[in-house]
Design an enzyme around this catalytic site. Structure first.
Site, PDB file in Angstrom:
ATOM      1  CE  LYS A   1      52.174  -7.933 -15.051  1.00  0.00           C
ATOM      2  NZ  LYS A   1      53.605  -7.901 -15.130  1.00  0.00           N
ATOM      3  CB  CYS A   2      50.268 -17.239 -14.912  1.00  0.00           C
ATOM      4  SG  CYS A   2      49.578 -18.839 -14.477  1.00  0.00           S
ATOM      5  N   GLY A   3      51.776 -18.223 -12.260  1.00  0.00           N
ATOM      6  CA  GLY A   3      52.734 -19.176 -11.730  1.00  0.00           C
ATOM      7  C   GLY A   3      53.241 -20.143 -12.794  1.00  0.00           C
ATOM      8  CG  PHE A   4      50.942 -22.837 -14.589  1.00  0.00           C
ATOM      9  CD1 PHE A   4      51.588 -23.922 -14.023  1.00  0.00           C
ATOM     10  CD2 PHE A   4      49.618 -22.595 -14.234  1.00  0.00           C
ATOM     11  CE1 PHE A   4      50.937 -24.763 -13.125  1.00  0.00           C
ATOM     12  CE2 PHE A   4      48.957 -23.420 -13.340  1.00  0.00           C
ATOM     13  CZ  PHE A   4      49.619 -24.510 -12.775  1.00  0.00           C
ATOM     14  CB  THR A   5      54.568 -16.925 -16.573  1.00  0.00           C
ATOM     15  OG1 THR A   5      53.235 -16.438 -16.381  1.00  0.00           O
ATOM     16  CG2 THR A   5      55.255 -16.076 -17.622  1.00  0.00           C
TER      17      THR A   5
END
Length: 159
Positions: A35-39
């Site tokens: 659930k990360c912007g980098f996912t």
């Protein structure tokens, strides 16, 4: 100094897993989160894995919930997410800590061998990547902002 492939980690099911099975391979070890912007980097990591696996390359994912609680799921939820959302086929191990008193020994070694900017040891965020050569020695660390495709040249040099 011992090789990264001498370490034992936990498989997603909690059982002991030896990195010895990756001896002789070039590795990209990544702390991941769902659930990360980098996912979306999962897609690039999977592309690297598929492009270079037959030449002796492996991506190893280690979910971590230490950064913004962005990996809240259990092992089954993480595996389901990786498979259904990004068709991940590279190994994703048990959720770990990468910093602090409970940091996994593997990541303690990775951080010591490849410090971050200005010599900092701590992993700053999800999707920090460590490139390891065929001898199990840490070559370099990449920031979370480094896209997987930007690592291709370094991987090819080691293959």
């Amino acid at each position: 100094m011992s090789a990264i492939t001498d370490f034992e980690v936990r498989a997603a099911n909690g059982s002991a897993a030896s990195l010895a099975e990756y001896r002789g391979k070039v590795l990209l070890i990544v702390n991941t989160a769902s659930k990360c912007g980098f996912t979306p980097q999962y897609a690039g990591l999977e592309a690297l894995h598929r492009d270079y696996a037959d030449r002796g390359f492996e991506v190893l994912g280690f979910p971590c919930n230490q950064f913004g609680a962005q990996e809240p799921g259990d092992a089954a939820e993480i595996a389901n997410f990786c498979s259904l959302t990004y068709d991940v086929t590279f190994p994703v191990f048990a959720k770990i800590d990468v910093n602090g008193p409970l940091a996994d020994p593997l990541f303690e070694r990775l951080k010591a061998e490849a410090p971050g900017l200005m010599g900092s040891k701590a992993v700053k965020w999800n999707f920090t990547k460590f490139l390891v050569d065929r001898n199990g020695q840490v070559v370099t660390r990449y920031a979370p902002t480094t896209k997987p495709e930007d690592i291709q040249r370094d991987i090819e040099k080691l293959l």
